[in-house]
Design a protein around this motif. Sequence first.
Motif, PDB file in Angstrom:
ATOM      1  N   ASN A   1       9.194  -9.983  20.130  1.00  0.00           N
ATOM      2  CA  ASN A   1       9.100 -11.001  19.004  1.00  0.00           C
ATOM      3  C   ASN A   1       9.237 -10.461  17.705  1.00  0.00           C
ATOM      4  O   ASN A   1       9.357 -11.107  16.705  1.00  0.00           O
ATOM      5  N   VAL A   2       9.049  -9.123  17.656  1.00  0.00           N
ATOM      6  CA  VAL A   2       8.738  -8.398  16.244  1.00  0.00           C
ATOM      7  C   VAL A   2      10.132  -8.190  15.725  1.00  0.00           C
ATOM      8  O   VAL A   2      11.029  -7.742  16.387  1.00  0.00           O
TER       9      VAL A   2
ATOM     10  N   ASN B   1       0.419 -19.920  29.794  1.00  0.00           N
ATOM     11  CA  ASN B   1       0.990 -18.555  30.131  1.00  0.00           C
ATOM     12  C   ASN B   1       0.304 -18.259  31.627  1.00  0.00           C
ATOM     13  O   ASN B   1       1.330 -17.570  32.431  1.00  0.00           O
TER      14      ASN B   1
ATOM     15  N   TYR C   1      -1.703 -22.273  24.764  1.00  0.00           N
ATOM     16  CA  TYR C   1      -1.015 -20.951  25.256  1.00  0.00           C
ATOM     17  C   TYR C   1      -1.494 -20.434  26.459  1.00  0.00           C
ATOM     18  O   TYR C   1      -0.874 -20.096  27.463  1.00  0.00           O
TER      19      TYR C   1
ATOM     20  N   ILE D   1       8.870 -17.447  13.825  1.00  0.00           N
ATOM     21  CA  ILE D   1       7.989 -17.048  14.843  1.00  0.00           C
ATOM     22  C   ILE D   1       6.582 -17.399  14.710  1.00  0.00           C
ATOM     23  O   ILE D   1       5.832 -17.994  15.505  1.00  0.00           O
TER      24      ILE D   1
ATOM     25  N   PHE E   1      -0.277 -11.770  13.598  1.00  0.00           N
ATOM     26  CA  PHE E   1       0.070 -12.585  12.237  1.00  0.00           C
ATOM     27  C   PHE E   1       0.104 -13.928  12.537  1.00  0.00           C
ATOM     28  O   PHE E   1       0.351 -14.643  11.538  1.00  0.00           O
ATOM     29  N   SER E   2      -0.333 -14.771  13.556  1.00  0.00           N
ATOM     30  CA  SER E   2      -0.426 -16.109  13.808  1.00  0.00           C
ATOM     31  C   SER E   2      -2.016 -16.584  13.588  1.00  0.00           C
ATOM     32  O   SER E   2      -2.823 -16.088  14.392  1.00  0.00           O
TER      33      SER E   2
ATOM     34  N   CYS F   1      -0.298  -7.973  18.333  1.00  0.00           N
ATOM     35  CA  CYS F   1       0.255  -9.232  18.806  1.00  0.00           C
ATOM     36  C   CYS F   1      -0.730  -9.857  19.825  1.00  0.00           C
ATOM     37  O   CYS F   1      -0.252 -10.048  20.691  1.00  0.00           O
ATOM     38  N   CYS F   2      -2.251  -9.748  19.624  1.00  0.00           N
ATOM     39  CA  CYS F   2      -3.043 -10.033  20.374  1.00  0.00           C
ATOM     40  C   CYS F   2      -3.059 -11.318  20.892  1.00  0.00           C
ATOM     41  O   CYS F   2      -3.791 -11.744  22.024  1.00  0.00           O
TER      42      CYS F   2
ATOM     43  N   ARG G   1      -1.969  -6.748  32.986  1.00  0.00           N
ATOM     44  CA  ARG G   1      -2.862  -6.413  32.008  1.00  0.00           C
ATOM     45  C   ARG G   1      -3.827  -5.217  32.433  1.00  0.00           C
ATOM     46  O   ARG G   1      -3.813  -4.445  31.947  1.00  0.00           O
TER      47      ARG G   1
ATOM     48  N   ALA H   1      -2.667  -9.305  10.837  1.00  0.00           N
ATOM     49  CA  ALA H   1      -1.771  -8.415  10.321  1.00  0.00           C
ATOM     50  C   ALA H   1      -0.464  -8.537  10.975  1.00  0.00           C
ATOM     51  O   ALA H   1      -0.346  -8.918  12.150  1.00  0.00           O
ATOM     52  N   ASP H   2       0.607  -7.960  10.166  1.00  0.00           N
ATOM     53  CA  ASP H   2       1.975  -7.801  11.036  1.00  0.00           C
ATOM     54  C   ASP H   2       2.097  -6.436  11.636  1.00  0.00           C
ATOM     55  O   ASP H   2       1.728  -5.361  11.044  1.00  0.00           O
TER      56      ASP H   2
ATOM     57  N   PHE I   1       4.311 -19.858  17.039  1.00  0.00           N
ATOM     58  CA  PHE I   1       3.199 -19.457  17.717  1.00  0.00           C
ATOM     59  C   PHE I   1       1.818 -20.258  17.225  1.00  0.00           C
ATOM     60  O   PHE I   1       0.990 -20.737  18.123  1.00  0.00           O
TER      61      PHE I   1
ATOM     62  N   GLY J   1       0.884  -7.002  24.630  1.00  0.00           N
ATOM     63  CA  GLY J   1       1.338  -7.977  25.807  1.00  0.00           C
ATOM     64  C   GLY J   1       2.054  -9.024  25.304  1.00  0.00           C
ATOM     65  O   GLY J   1       1.928  -9.853  24.665  1.00  0.00           O
ATOM     66  N   PHE J   2       3.402  -8.880  25.843  1.00  0.00           N
ATOM     67  CA  PHE J   2       4.416 -10.021  25.518  1.00  0.00           C
ATOM     68  C   PHE J   2       4.638 -10.354  24.065  1.00  0.00           C
ATOM     69  O   PHE J   2       4.718 -11.285  23.708  1.00  0.00           O
TER      70      PHE J   2
ATOM     71  N   ASP K   1      -6.126 -12.062  25.554  1.00  0.00           N
ATOM     72  CA  ASP K   1      -6.238 -11.978  27.080  1.00  0.00           C
ATOM     73  C   ASP K   1      -6.674 -10.380  27.207  1.00  0.00           C
ATOM     74  O   ASP K   1      -7.313  -9.848  28.244  1.00  0.00           O
TER      75      ASP K   1
HETATM   76  C1  LIG Z   1       3.938 -14.167  23.678  1.00  0.00           C
HETATM   77  S1  LIG Z   1       2.588 -13.930  22.588  1.00  0.00           S
HETATM   78  C2  LIG Z   1       1.807 -12.863  23.271  1.00  0.00           C
HETATM   79  C3  LIG Z   1       0.141 -13.019  23.249  1.00  0.00           C
HETATM   80  C4  LIG Z   1      -0.962 -11.884  23.863  1.00  0.00           C
HETATM   81  N1  LIG Z   1      -0.481 -10.566  23.630  1.00  0.00           N
HETATM   82  C5  LIG Z   1      -0.606 -12.130  25.482  1.00  0.00           C
HETATM   83  O1  LIG Z   1      -0.528 -11.257  26.150  1.00  0.00           O
HETATM   84  O2  LIG Z   1      -0.984 -13.468  25.784  1.00  0.00           O
HETATM   85  C6  LIG Z   1       3.168 -12.692  21.247  1.00  0.00           C
HETATM   86  C7  LIG Z   1       2.198 -12.767  20.162  1.00  0.00           C
HETATM   87  O3  LIG Z   1       2.773 -11.945  19.377  1.00  0.00           O
HETATM   88  C8  LIG Z   1       2.303 -12.329  17.862  1.00  0.00           C
HETATM   89  N2  LIG Z   1       3.425 -11.762  16.904  1.00  0.00           N
HETATM   90  C9  LIG Z   1       4.876 -11.799  17.129  1.00  0.00           C
HETATM   91  N3  LIG Z   1       5.290 -10.925  15.975  1.00  0.00           N
HETATM   92  C10 LIG Z   1       4.186 -10.486  15.407  1.00  0.00           C
HETATM   93  C11 LIG Z   1       4.379  -9.614  14.212  1.00  0.00           C
HETATM   94  N4  LIG Z   1       5.267  -9.042  13.526  1.00  0.00           N
HETATM   95  N5  LIG Z   1       3.119  -9.036  14.051  1.00  0.00           N
HETATM   96  C12 LIG Z   1       1.952  -9.520  14.574  1.00  0.00           C
HETATM   97  N6  LIG Z   1       1.982 -10.486  15.460  1.00  0.00           N
HETATM   98  C13 LIG Z   1       3.274 -10.799  16.079  1.00  0.00           C
HETATM   99  C14 LIG Z   1       2.638 -13.744  17.942  1.00  0.00           C
HETATM  100  O4  LIG Z   1       1.917 -14.406  16.735  1.00  0.00           O
HETATM  101  C15 LIG Z   1       1.781 -14.182  19.224  1.00  0.00           C
HETATM  102  O5  LIG Z   1       0.531 -14.350  19.282  1.00  0.00           O
END
Ligand SMILES: C[S@@+](CC[C@H](N)C(=O)[O-])C[C@H]1O[C@@H](n2cnc3c(N)ncnc32)[C@H](O)[C@@H]1O
Length: 239
Positions: free
Chosen positions: A129-130, A25, A21, A10, A81-82, A56-57, A37, A106-107, A14, A124-125, A61
């Motif tokens: 994915n977690v 989006n 992105y 994942i 985390f990306s 998961c910023c 938002r 950070a995770d 990303f 947000g979204f 946005d």
């Molecule tokens: C679909 S994007 C959404 C980004 C943003 N929040 C937005 O609203 O546009 C999902 C984000 O979640 C992050 N992500 C996924 N799993 C994660 C985890 N376990 N810890 C931290 N970030 C994570 C990804 O790296 C990605 O940037």
Amino acid sequence: MNHNRDPEKIKGMFDRISPRYDLLNRLISLGLDMSWRKRAVEMIGTVESETVLDLCCGTGDFISVFHKRYQERLNIVALDFSAGMLTAARKRFSEKKYPRLLLGRADAMSLPCRDESIMGVTIGFGIRNVADRPMALREIYRVLKPGGRLVMIEPSQPPGKIMGPLFSFYFKKISPFIGGLIGGDKKAYKYLNDSFVAFPPPDKFLEMMQAARFEKTKAVPQTFGTAMIYYGEKPIRPF
Ligand SMILES: C[S@@+](CC[C@H](N)C(=O)[O-])C[C@H]1O[C@@H](n2cnc3c(N)ncnc32)[C@H](O)[C@@H]1O
């Protein structure tokens, strides 16, 4: 459906889609995501002089929505985390221009924040994915102050004979097509759609939030039910 949420895969995905992105989006959500938002930030309540966490910023946005609402009267911690997504976020929000913003890697399952130090958390979204969602929810609960709020946005399957199939078609066919065409990564956008299908229905996800001890939980449908805002509070007296 066995949907693979391997964190390394994942993260890599990303990283790859991060340069385009934002544009994608906006296109895929038809620009509606920004109004969702804004609503989510309102639901966090008044957090002036406090610290909020956008988890998961991505490219940030939520940072811009918080900043429009509070300018410098708020501390914002934004974590992802990306590395690719964070690089894109840093390009948009420099530390010079945003002195009360802290962007970090950070995770969501292991937050580098002190217990009860945060007044509001937005995602947000991201939560779909977690890998271990209950673990992330417990972490968020730990770092929230009593009375603090968690607000998350996720796409949702709208009800009805017209909107339902229309949305499925759009999500399964059109958005991976746009993702492939503009983002050059059809597979990544197919993954994002599969992760949507694998996400639990609203009542089950609310149960997961309740199991992590959140109270006053609710799922608030947006734009004909095509997105859901999930809300929960850490009780003032957590006993
Ligand atoms: C679909 S994007 C959404 C980004 C943003 N929040 C937005 O609203 O546009 C999902 C984000 O979640 C992050 N992500 C996924 N799993 C994660 C985890 N376990 N810890 C931290 N970030 C994570 C990804 O790296 C990605 O940037």
